[in-house]
Motif scaffolding. Structure first.
Motif, mmCIF file in Angstrom:
data_model
loop_
_atom_site.group_PDB
_atom_site.id
_atom_site.type_symbol
_atom_site.label_atom_id
_atom_site.label_comp_id
_atom_site.label_asym_id
_atom_site.label_seq_id
_atom_site.Cartn_x
_atom_site.Cartn_y
_atom_site.Cartn_z
ATOM 1 N N PHE A 66 63.856 40.019 17.581
ATOM 2 C CA PHE A 66 64.352 41.381 17.788
ATOM 3 C C PHE A 66 63.623 42.043 18.962
ATOM 4 C CE2 PHE A 66 64.799 40.211 13.357
ATOM 5 C CZ PHE A 66 66.129 40.482 13.122
ATOM 6 N N THR A 67 64.353 42.908 19.665
ATOM 7 C CA THR A 67 63.782 43.612 20.824
ATOM 8 C C THR A 67 63.773 45.106 20.560
ATOM 9 O OG1 THR A 67 64.588 41.886 22.321
ATOM 10 C CG2 THR A 67 63.968 43.994 23.312
ATOM 11 N N PHE A 68 62.662 45.744 20.948
ATOM 12 C CA PHE A 68 62.448 47.170 20.729
ATOM 13 C C PHE A 68 62.053 47.831 22.046
ATOM 14 C CE2 PHE A 68 61.323 44.717 17.017
ATOM 15 C CZ PHE A 68 61.945 45.386 15.976
ATOM 16 N N ALA A 69 62.251 49.142 22.131
ATOM 17 C CA ALA A 69 61.730 49.904 23.268
ATOM 18 C C ALA A 69 60.240 50.105 23.080
ATOM 19 C CB ALA A 69 62.446 51.254 23.363
ATOM 20 N N THR A 70 59.509 50.119 24.192
ATOM 21 C CA THR A 70 58.081 50.402 24.142
ATOM 22 C C THR A 70 57.718 51.410 25.222
ATOM 23 O OG1 THR A 70 55.847 49.494 24.306
ATOM 24 C CG2 THR A 70 57.539 48.416 25.616
ATOM 25 N N THR A 71 56.807 52.282 24.884
ATOM 26 C CA THR A 71 56.309 53.264 25.858
ATOM 27 C C THR A 71 55.094 52.741 26.592
ATOM 28 O OG1 THR A 71 54.957 54.312 24.133
ATOM 29 C CG2 THR A 71 57.186 55.193 24.495
ATOM 30 N N ARG A 72 54.617 51.562 26.196
ATOM 31 C CA ARG A 72 53.451 50.973 26.858
ATOM 32 C C ARG A 72 53.840 50.468 28.238
ATOM 33 N NH1 ARG A 72 49.259 49.370 23.348
ATOM 34 N NH2 ARG A 72 48.244 48.704 25.283
ATOM 35 N N THR A 73 53.003 50.728 29.206
ATOM 36 C CA THR A 73 53.259 50.292 30.577
ATOM 37 C C THR A 73 52.171 49.317 31.014
ATOM 38 O OG1 THR A 73 52.010 52.179 31.450
ATOM 39 C CG2 THR A 73 54.393 52.455 31.157
#
Length: 340
Positions: free
Chosen positions: A206-213
């Protein structure tokens, strides 16, 4: 030689490309299309880290092959962000890396992963990273070109010193046949007297959005008290997580829908509890059929003009496998070879 390659996942395409480079007459057949089923998706983890020094050494050879493929493709096909290993396998895999003379580091809780609390001690495979699976597929599809055809292969038979491959569009005669058909390998191989594992299972990532850069390391986690996972940055702003559930939840008999539901629930729970900066809403899923119970490594079986290959987590070995299989098919090899 005239060689028929059955299966156009990354392994079949890599072998077909290597055979073409050696000036053989190649026909690569698949019922769907290039890079479908087990090779689908945007990305995969590359790692040197394995439980045996022999596999570490083979992965180093494969990494050299990825560099050659990247040069030919005109783009990096492996992003060098490292691969972190934590939990049950850490000590054994570290020992194997040391024995093989592979580079690694020991890191702590400040590792570059989106965890609420990082592992106290982990192995960082500094040569590891993330494979651009879509770019790899495009590169190999160009290399194979017109040698690929979409056809269903339903029967294999030995004919004199060669082989015949039956498809609805007609039969194909070949001097040798490579069976690299993923979950379809066992049924085809059995027709010509080759045994490969027959127990299948469902798997979903599964793929999720991340705020980590910034560059985040790929992560294989088997820490005590939580579900074993593999994770990586699928593309900027997207974090992929695959969970290793109990076999009962993903067994073939459970059915794809139920196995997907169970995996989704387990991975979502994991994301909510253990990850930081990863939004617990599924954006995408990648489904594949796997052979149950296989660990790292790959296996070759040969009888007469037929060679079958099977294994799990083979994507990272693709450049090495392509060359190895091309030689095995055209030069002959032992009837049974295991690389573990």
């Amino acid at each position: 030689m005239r060689v028929a390659v059955v299966g156009a996942g990354v392994v079949g395409l890599a072998a077909a490309a290597a055979l073409l480079d050696a000036d053989h007459d190649v026909l690569c057949l698949d019922r769907t299309g290039p890079m479908a089923e087990r090779s689908t998706g945007s990305s995969r983890i590359f790692r040197l880290a394995h439980g045996s020094a022999d596999l570490v050494a083979l992965a180093r050879e494969a990494r050299a092959g990825w560099r050659r493929w990247s040069e030919a493709a005109g783009r990096p096909l492996v992003h060098d962000v490292g691969c972190l290993v934590s939990g049950a396998d850490t000590l054994a895999w570290t020992a194997a890396m040391r024995k093989a003379g592979a580079p690694y580091e020991t890191v702590g809780a400040d590792a570059r992963i989106p965890a609420r609390r990082g592992p106290d001690v982990a192995l960082l495979d500094t040569t590891g990273g993330v494979i651009d699976a879509e770019g790899t597929g495009a590169h190999l599809t160009r290399r194979v070109g017109a040698a690929f055809q979409t056809r269903v292969v339903y029967l294999l038979e030995e004919r004199g010193s060669g082989a015949r491959v039956h498809t609805p569009e007609g039969a194909v005669d070949a001097d040798a046949v490579l069976i690299a058909a993923g979950a379809g390998t066992s049924s085809l191989a059995a027709q010509v007297g080759l045994y490969t594992p027959t127990v299948l299972a469902h798997h979903v990532r599964f793929t999720f959005a991340t705020t980590r850069t910034g560059p985040l390391s790929a992560w294989i986690d088997q820490s005590s008290g939580r579900m074993a996972t593999y994770q990586h940055m699928a593309r900027p702003g997207r974090w992929a997580v695959g969970g290793l559930l109990d076999h009962a939840a993903t067994a073939w008999e459970a059915g794809r829908a139920e196995a997907t539901r169970a995996a989704r629930e387990a991975v979502l729970d994991y994301v909510r509890v253990h990850l930081d900066g990863v939004v617990p809403e599924v954006l995408d899923e990648v489904y594949c059929t796997t052979m149950a119970g296989l660990g790292d490594g790959f296996h070759l079986r040969r009888r007469g003009p037929f060679t079958a290959v099977y294994g799990d987590n083979l994507f990272k070995f693709a450049p090495l496998l392509g060359d190895l299989l091309a030689r095995a098919v055209t030069e002959g090899t032992e009837e049974k070879v295991d690389y573990v």
